[in-house]
Design an enzyme around this catalytic site. Structure first.
Site, mmCIF file in Angstrom:
data_model
loop_
_atom_site.group_PDB
_atom_site.id
_atom_site.type_symbol
_atom_site.label_atom_id
_atom_site.label_comp_id
_atom_site.label_asym_id
_atom_site.label_seq_id
_atom_site.Cartn_x
_atom_site.Cartn_y
_atom_site.Cartn_z
ATOM 1 N N GLU A 211 0.836 -1.197 0.000
ATOM 2 C CA GLU A 211 0.000 0.000 0.000
ATOM 3 C C GLU A 211 0.868 1.243 0.000
ATOM 4 O O GLU A 211 1.970 1.244 0.563
ATOM 5 C CB GLU A 211 -0.904 0.032 1.243
ATOM 6 C CG GLU A 211 -1.975 -1.031 1.240
ATOM 7 C CD GLU A 211 -2.879 -0.947 2.455
ATOM 8 O OE1 GLU A 211 -3.999 -1.459 2.386
ATOM 9 O OE2 GLU A 211 -2.459 -0.359 3.471
ATOM 10 N N HIS A 246 5.078 0.539 14.309
ATOM 11 C CA HIS A 246 3.691 0.228 13.952
ATOM 12 C C HIS A 246 2.923 -0.406 15.106
ATOM 13 O O HIS A 246 1.843 -0.951 14.903
ATOM 14 C CB HIS A 246 3.628 -0.682 12.722
ATOM 15 C CG HIS A 246 4.405 -0.179 11.552
ATOM 16 N ND1 HIS A 246 4.065 0.959 10.858
ATOM 17 C CD2 HIS A 246 5.544 -0.640 10.975
ATOM 18 C CE1 HIS A 246 4.951 1.167 9.898
ATOM 19 N NE2 HIS A 246 5.852 0.216 9.952
ATOM 20 N N ARG A 303 -11.335 -9.541 17.243
ATOM 21 C CA ARG A 303 -11.040 -9.911 18.632
ATOM 22 C C ARG A 303 -11.172 -8.673 19.507
ATOM 23 O O ARG A 303 -11.414 -7.571 19.009
ATOM 24 C CB ARG A 303 -9.612 -10.448 18.735
ATOM 25 C CG ARG A 303 -8.588 -9.470 18.152
ATOM 26 C CD ARG A 303 -7.163 -9.893 18.402
ATOM 27 N NE ARG A 303 -6.199 -9.163 17.599
ATOM 28 C CZ ARG A 303 -5.739 -7.948 17.845
ATOM 29 N NH1 ARG A 303 -6.193 -7.292 18.906
ATOM 30 N NH2 ARG A 303 -4.868 -7.364 17.070
#
Length: 715
Positions: A211, A246, A303
């Protein structure tokens, strides 16, 4: 934890296995036991005495420490579930929480999986499939390659088409693992290999997507909840823009400075995505939000998120309780209009890592732990206690510190105060870094983006500490402790000699009742030798000698270092004080201050003025690897920067390498680290091979620098 009791219907299962460890296992156990559900824990060899094991009603051994042999061993977990007679399994986050095969195996064994359906996990587990669904739902996507073809040349060609900078991302990744930013085409092949390795190790699949990497964006996510009756709502937003590698380190709710229209649009897009796959349970839809007010879908996590407590704090809801009830078939207790948001909450993650060494994870023993006082304003989710070991096998998070108040400014003030009272010794943490972070004006004014740490690197650089004060406080605490021990020893000897109980008031004029530092048959001058503990293992520690001369009002102290004798004033410092366990009240030249001082056999940790400093007791200093000297007699020794596993050896003996060339790839706590050549030269010795476990500071490579070879040839 403050929570609203909204679901009165009893839960059909009464025994639950938690297929996880650490703080999330403890978090689940707390709610389940409150609801009358018995909890079964599982543990590896590294976690036999862990907090979640002690909290549970029962606990079963899984296997050796590596996650692949324990917490990722789904068959072993299912066998334990059957033997323990549980009816449900909660996977927590990480490990098997988004493993569709495990969820399916639970169903086949007649167990309730606390999470969404197998199909939902499988669909959203593939970032490519998730993006296809988002495209159908008309949610904007970041430009990139999301195809199934994974040939290296195809990926390289698409990399060129996407443009730079770009983000390489594991299709089945999450939690910041399996991601690399590629700034130039020349970096692509090496970044692809490293990212694939990390993805395979963490997720068992190394498929990639590419991306365009957007700059100056915020990471905003939506907490959604769906039941099996067709209802789905969103519970405000969370801003998770403050990240390193990240991975989030600070999260807050609601997302600040976000227009109401955008809040609603994001929430509705997240609900639309959940309904498109008939989602059930807790989930999070993550977006990138740019300066133009546009948002782009990133991924959906099927989750409970690490940062779920901030949502709980602003809604008053217990999301684990919601998960258990929804898995029991109960409908959502609230409609979207009934969701009430109150105040502002912020969470920071306390990690065992070294911010001064690129946030490298560390392992070791927590020799001292002081927590902030918990209340309705301060919450701590943790899986460790004082004396516990932080293992190199798992994520290095120690705890989550969460604060709440009526508005964001007050919440930040609460956080600053709580961080000042959070003290850990024995292991390096990011508490000092977080303390600096929350003081940055841009954070306080909500000027946030995912490059925040890079933009404000100067403000986050290590701060100068008052070294003299730290040395003085350490020396004073050590002196007072030794004095107290000597007096205690003498009292014990006197009591034994007289065969009488000791009474501290027997003789107030006795020298044993004095605190002047007087000792029998010892001089009134003592020397304390200390050294700073440098993060750089190839840099010599600076050593200091403190001379303490006993005086009626305390000690006259002179500091001498290994570079410049008597670098303080000629008269030195006048020092006195009182030590109450670890709490020191000191007077330095009449200046009264308070500090926390933790003394161990090897180190003295001083917590003062919002900082912590570790000093080495020089008389007990251990031998460390020799620095990487470059001379005509000695080779360069390249050492391990952390405790970990050798993933790949990229060089061999007699190989000529350039400065900066990768030599070894190590992994610790699921993080890869490239060990590079500090100088150009020839590899002399490779000390380890792939798969070996190495200690922090172990010698990995011996390299003869080119300048040494040149000088030998000229000779």
């Amino acid at each position: 934890m403050s929570h609203q009791v909204l679901m009165a219907q009893p839960i059909s299962f009464d025994k639950l296995l938690i297929a996880n460890r650490g703080e999330i296992a403890c978090r689940i156990i707390t709610t389940a036991q409150r609801l009358g559900i018995k909890c079964v824990a599982v543990y590896s060899a590294a976690d036999s005495n862990a907090r979640h094991v002690r909290m549970a009603d029962e606990a079963f051994y899984l296997g050796p420490a590596p996650a692949t042999e324990s917490y990722l061993n789904s068959q072993r977990i299912l066998t334990i579930a059957q033997n323990a007679g549980v009816q449900a399994i909660h996977p927590g986050y990480g490990f098997l929480s988004e493993n569709a095969a495990f969820a399916q195996a639970c169903a086949q064994q007649g167990l309730i999986f606390i999470g969404p359906s197998v199909e939902a996990i499988r669909t959203m587990g593939s970032k490519s499939a998730a993006k296809a669904i988002m495209a159908t739902a008309d949610v904007p996507l970041v430009p990139g390659y999301h195809g199934k073809a994974q040939d290296q040349q195809i990926l390289k060609n698409n990399s060129l088409q996407v443009g730079y900078p770009q983000l390489l991302k594991a299709v089945y990744g999450g939690g910041g693992k399996g991601m690399r930013i590629v700034y130039h085409a020349e970096e692509f092949s090496q970044a692809l290999a490293a990212t694939k390795r990390e993805a395979m190790a963490s997720f068992g699949n190394d498929d990639m997507l590419i991306e365009r990497y957007l700059t100056k964006t915020r990471h905003v996510e939506i907490q959604i909840f769906s039941d099996n009756h067709g209802n789905c709502i969103y519970l405000s937003q969370r801003d998770c823009s403050i990240q390193r590698r990240h991975q989030k380190i600070l999260e807050e709710a609601p997302a600040p400075a976000l227009p109401i229209a955008t809040q609603i649009a994001m929430g509705e897009a997240a609900v639309k995505a959940a309904k498109a796959i008939n989602y059930q349970g807790a989930g999070t839809v993550e977006f990138l939000y740019d300066e133009q007010g546009q948002f782009y879908f990133m991924e959906m996590n099927t989750r409970l998120q690490v940062e779920h407590p901030v949502t709980e704090m602003i809604t008053g809801l217990d999301l684990v309780e919601w998960q258990l009830h929804i898995a029991n078939g109960v409908a959502l207790p609230l409609s979207q209009a009934q969701v009430n948001i109150s105040g502002h909450a912020i969470e920071v993650r306390i990690y065992a890592e070294d911010p001064d060494n690129d946030f490298m994870p560390v392992s070791g023993n927590i020799s001292y732990l002081n927590l902030p006082q918990t209340s309705k304003h301060v919450r701590i989710d943790t899986g460790v206690m004082q004396g516990d070991e932080i293992s190199p096998y798992y994520d290095p998070m120690i705890a989550k510190l969460i604060v709440w108040d009526h508005n964001r400014d007050l919440a930040i003030a609460r956080l600053q105060d709580a961080l000042s009272n959070y003290k850990i010794a024995g292991i390096k943490t990011n508490i000092g870094f977080l303390t600096q972070l929350v003081q940055i004006p841009a954070l306080q004014s909500a000027n946030l983006n995912t490059d925040f740490l890079q933009i404000h690197a100067a403000a986050l650089a290590p701060t100068a500490v008052n070294l003299d004060y730290n040395l003085l406080l350490a020396a004073l605490a050590l002196q007072l402790q030794n004095q107290a021990l000597a007096q205690l020893s003498q009292r014990s000897q006197e009591t034994q000699h007289l065969n009488l109980p000791y009474n501290g008031n027997n003789d107030p004029h006795s020298p044993w009742a004095q605190t002047t530092g007087w000792r029998l048959n010892q001089p009134a001058i003592n020397t304390v030798k200390l050294a700073t503990k440098n993060s750089d293992k190839n840099t010599d520690n600076d050593t200091y000698s403190l001379t303490l001369t006993t005086q009626p009002q305390g000690y006259q102290v002179q500091i001498n270092d290994n570079k410049m004798p008597a670098h303080t004033t000629n008269s030195g410092y006048l020092l006195s004080g009182k030590l109450d366990e670890h709490e020191l009240t000191a007077f330095i030249d009449g200046h009264r201050i308070k500090a926390t001082v933790v003394i161990s056999a090897l180190h003295i940790t001083v917590f003062y003025a919002g900082n912590s400093s570790v000093l080495v007791r020089q008389s007990t200093m251990q031998n460390k690897p020799l620095p990487a000297n470059i001379d005509n007699e000695q080779e360069t020794r390249i050492t391990a920067p952390m405790h970990g596993v050798i993933v790949s050896v990229l060089c061999q003996a007699e190989q000529v390498v350039d400065a900066g060339e990768p030599l070894v790839v190590m992994e610790a706590m699921k993080m890869e680290c490239n060990i590079i050549a500090p100088v150009a030269g020839t590899i002399t010795t490779v000390c380890y091979q792939e798969g070996d476990m190495v200690e922090d500071g172990a010698e990995l490579i011996q390299l003869t620098p080119s300048l040494i070879l040149d000088s030998k040839e000229q000779a």
